[in-house]
Write a protein that holds these residues in place. Sequence first.
Motif, mmCIF file in Angstrom:
data_model
loop_
_atom_site.group_PDB
_atom_site.id
_atom_site.type_symbol
_atom_site.label_atom_id
_atom_site.label_comp_id
_atom_site.label_asym_id
_atom_site.label_seq_id
_atom_site.Cartn_x
_atom_site.Cartn_y
_atom_site.Cartn_z
ATOM 1 N N ALA A 186 0.832 -1.203 0.000
ATOM 2 C CA ALA A 186 0.000 0.000 0.000
ATOM 3 C C ALA A 186 0.869 1.256 0.000
ATOM 4 O O ALA A 186 0.577 2.223 -0.707
ATOM 5 N N ARG A 187 1.931 1.233 0.773
ATOM 6 C CA ARG A 187 2.817 2.392 0.805
ATOM 7 C C ARG A 187 3.465 2.612 -0.552
ATOM 8 O O ARG A 187 3.590 3.751 -1.019
ATOM 9 N N TYR A 188 3.849 1.537 -1.206
ATOM 10 C CA TYR A 188 4.434 1.630 -2.542
ATOM 11 C C TYR A 188 3.443 2.242 -3.532
ATOM 12 O O TYR A 188 3.804 3.118 -4.335
ATOM 13 N N LEU A 189 2.187 1.795 -3.493
ATOM 14 C CA LEU A 189 1.198 2.332 -4.418
ATOM 15 C C LEU A 189 0.993 3.833 -4.208
ATOM 16 O O LEU A 189 0.862 4.598 -5.178
ATOM 17 N N VAL A 190 0.958 4.254 -2.963
ATOM 18 C CA VAL A 190 0.817 5.682 -2.686
ATOM 19 C C VAL A 190 2.009 6.444 -3.258
ATOM 20 O O VAL A 190 1.856 7.528 -3.843
ATOM 21 N N GLU A 191 3.193 5.883 -3.120
ATOM 22 C CA GLU A 191 4.399 6.545 -3.626
ATOM 23 C C GLU A 191 4.347 6.730 -5.131
ATOM 24 O O GLU A 191 4.687 7.808 -5.645
ATOM 25 N N ILE A 192 3.907 5.709 -5.878
ATOM 26 C CA ILE A 192 3.894 5.855 -7.329
ATOM 27 C C ILE A 192 2.731 6.730 -7.786
ATOM 28 O O ILE A 192 2.831 7.404 -8.813
ATOM 29 N N MET A 193 1.630 6.741 -7.032
ATOM 30 C CA MET A 193 0.521 7.625 -7.406
ATOM 31 C C MET A 193 0.847 9.090 -7.150
ATOM 32 O O MET A 193 0.237 9.974 -7.732
ATOM 33 N N ARG A 194 1.811 9.351 -6.284
ATOM 34 C CA ARG A 194 2.215 10.730 -6.022
ATOM 35 C C ARG A 194 3.224 11.238 -7.053
ATOM 36 O O ARG A 194 3.513 12.442 -7.088
ATOM 37 N N LEU A 195 3.742 10.356 -7.888
ATOM 38 C CA LEU A 195 4.745 10.766 -8.860
ATOM 39 C C LEU A 195 4.280 11.895 -9.787
ATOM 40 O O LEU A 195 5.042 12.829 -10.055
ATOM 41 N N PRO A 196 3.041 11.839 -10.331
ATOM 42 C CA PRO A 196 2.634 12.916 -11.253
ATOM 43 C C PRO A 196 2.648 14.294 -10.610
ATOM 44 O O PRO A 196 2.795 15.294 -11.322
ATOM 45 N N SER A 197 2.480 14.375 -9.300
ATOM 46 C CA SER A 197 2.473 15.678 -8.638
ATOM 47 C C SER A 197 3.862 16.103 -8.175
ATOM 48 O O SER A 197 4.019 17.178 -7.587
ATOM 49 N N MET A 198 4.878 15.274 -8.452
ATOM 50 C CA MET A 198 6.235 15.577 -8.023
ATOM 51 C C MET A 198 7.044 16.165 -9.173
ATOM 52 O O MET A 198 6.813 15.841 -10.342
ATOM 53 N N THR A 199 7.986 17.021 -8.839
ATOM 54 C CA THR A 199 8.917 17.503 -9.852
ATOM 55 C C THR A 199 9.890 16.389 -10.205
ATOM 56 O O THR A 199 10.046 15.409 -9.461
ATOM 57 N N LYS A 200 10.547 16.569 -11.339
ATOM 58 C CA LYS A 200 11.547 15.586 -11.756
ATOM 59 C C LYS A 200 12.657 15.471 -10.718
ATOM 60 O O LYS A 200 13.133 14.372 -10.418
ATOM 61 N N GLU A 201 13.042 16.583 -10.138
ATOM 62 C CA GLU A 201 14.113 16.579 -9.143
ATOM 63 C C GLU A 201 13.675 15.862 -7.870
ATOM 64 O O GLU A 201 14.444 15.106 -7.269
ATOM 65 N N ALA A 202 12.423 16.078 -7.448
ATOM 66 C CA ALA A 202 11.925 15.426 -6.233
ATOM 67 C C ALA A 202 11.815 13.924 -6.433
ATOM 68 O O ALA A 202 12.123 13.136 -5.524
ATOM 69 N N ALA A 203 11.373 13.491 -7.615
ATOM 70 C CA ALA A 203 11.278 12.064 -7.884
ATOM 71 C C ALA A 203 12.660 11.416 -7.881
ATOM 72 O O ALA A 203 12.856 10.325 -7.324
ATOM 73 N N ALA A 204 13.645 12.102 -8.503
ATOM 74 C CA ALA A 204 15.003 11.555 -8.531
ATOM 75 C C ALA A 204 15.590 11.474 -7.132
ATOM 76 O O ALA A 204 16.388 10.577 -6.833
ATOM 77 N N ALA A 205 15.182 12.403 -6.250
ATOM 78 C CA ALA A 205 15.722 12.435 -4.897
ATOM 79 C C ALA A 205 15.226 11.281 -4.042
ATOM 80 O O ALA A 205 15.758 11.050 -2.943
ATOM 81 N N MET A 206 14.214 10.523 -4.513
ATOM 82 C CA MET A 206 13.769 9.352 -3.758
ATOM 83 C C MET A 206 14.883 8.321 -3.640
ATOM 84 O O MET A 206 14.912 7.532 -2.700
ATOM 85 N N LEU A 207 15.779 8.298 -4.634
ATOM 86 C CA LEU A 207 16.839 7.298 -4.674
ATOM 87 C C LEU A 207 18.108 7.871 -4.062
ATOM 88 O O LEU A 207 18.626 8.900 -4.518
ATOM 89 N N ASP A 208 18.615 7.206 -3.042
ATOM 90 C CA ASP A 208 19.881 7.612 -2.438
ATOM 91 C C ASP A 208 20.984 7.450 -3.481
ATOM 92 O O ASP A 208 21.086 6.391 -4.118
ATOM 93 N N PRO A 209 21.820 8.463 -3.692
ATOM 94 C CA PRO A 209 22.860 8.353 -4.734
ATOM 95 C C PRO A 209 23.907 7.293 -4.439
ATOM 96 O O PRO A 209 24.615 6.853 -5.349
ATOM 97 N N GLU A 210 24.014 6.885 -3.177
ATOM 98 C CA GLU A 210 24.995 5.850 -2.842
ATOM 99 C C GLU A 210 24.670 4.558 -3.592
ATOM 100 O O GLU A 210 23.553 4.072 -3.567
ATOM 101 N N GLY A 211 25.615 3.999 -4.251
ATOM 102 C CA GLY A 211 25.429 2.756 -4.986
ATOM 103 C C GLY A 211 25.168 2.952 -6.461
ATOM 104 O O GLY A 211 25.403 2.038 -7.264
ATOM 105 N N VAL A 212 24.666 4.126 -6.853
ATOM 106 C CA VAL A 212 24.365 4.358 -8.261
ATOM 107 C C VAL A 212 25.648 4.440 -9.084
ATOM 108 O O VAL A 212 25.677 4.069 -10.265
ATOM 109 N N GLU A 213 26.718 4.912 -8.474
ATOM 110 C CA GLU A 213 27.986 5.015 -9.197
ATOM 111 C C GLU A 213 28.466 3.653 -9.685
ATOM 112 O O GLU A 213 29.040 3.533 -10.769
#
Length: 361
Positions: free
Chosen positions: A120-147
Amino acid sequence: MTSAADRPGPGGPAEGGSVPNGSDEPRPGRSLEAPHRRVAGAPRILERSAVLAYRGTAWVVGHLPPRPAWTAIGWLFQASYLLWPQKRRWSNLNFGHVLGLPADDPAVRKLALRAYRSYARYLVEIMRLPSMTKEAAAAMLDPEGVEEVERIWRGSNGVIFTACHVGNNEAISAGIGSRGWPLSGLADDSTFPELFEQLKRERERFGARVIPWRNLREVYGVLRRREMLALLIDWGYRADGVPVRLFGAWTTLPAGPATLAGKTGAVILPVVARRTADGRFLATIDTPIRVPSTRPPDILRGTQAIAEALERVIAAAPDQWYSFKPIWPETAAEMDRLEARAAVMAEDREAEQVAPEADSP
């Protein structure tokens, strides 16, 4: 990188199903399988209702504080688990395998209820995506490990992400897509085409492309260009998949990832974005998997390596695993048949049978 089963409609990577053998180009009439897909598209009135329901729910969720929204939806999902016998049975069997306990053990039920709340928490998170800026959506992911993802991708012939229903794959999509890296995922566009197009536009706003699951030519194009392709692997048990051992029992996983890797030289990279204590997501990758060819022993070994990575992902956060379809066959006889098929693949018996004919003048 979300699943079509995760929402009231399509929009995320389809299962990495079968791909045709032979040449690197797809043969006419053949495509990646989407076993979760309905045989026929939904009636127009049902599709339109699903689109309106999704848009309305997403609007409400996007304007509410997240905690009350996912708490209330979590109660509804937990109620559905308690009131829907078949779904409850499937979930208990799955989590029983994970815990190594009988399906009716109280610990299994507690884990299943936690997983439904996490879903349920996951569904709420993805349903909130359209109201988020591109920067806010990208900030959901911790940059650690992406490198590390970038390092492996830059030195590869393309990357095949094997994702699963754990944590939040949308966080990976937004985090990687926002960096300008070429990420594509397969999605079912046939059941709810209108909703598919809406969700496709939302994902592409964050830089992640969505490919209709039947477009096998474009799948090969992604890997030929040495880009990134995402496939979900835990859609549910199929008797004709590749036999693997998962949590000590025989089941199957789709042949698509290993077959594509064997044909193109792309590296398979198991990936997951688990929710952390601060509500963000941490991307974790497992050991890269290389498949040298499409011979049955190589497909078997590659798919078993995917299964072992999947086992580690689920075991690390079982309450964040929300695959509620049967993952294992229910009978010992079926598991025995899978073990026998695995032995045939390991010995490459079919290759031995055709070898004399191929060597004859």
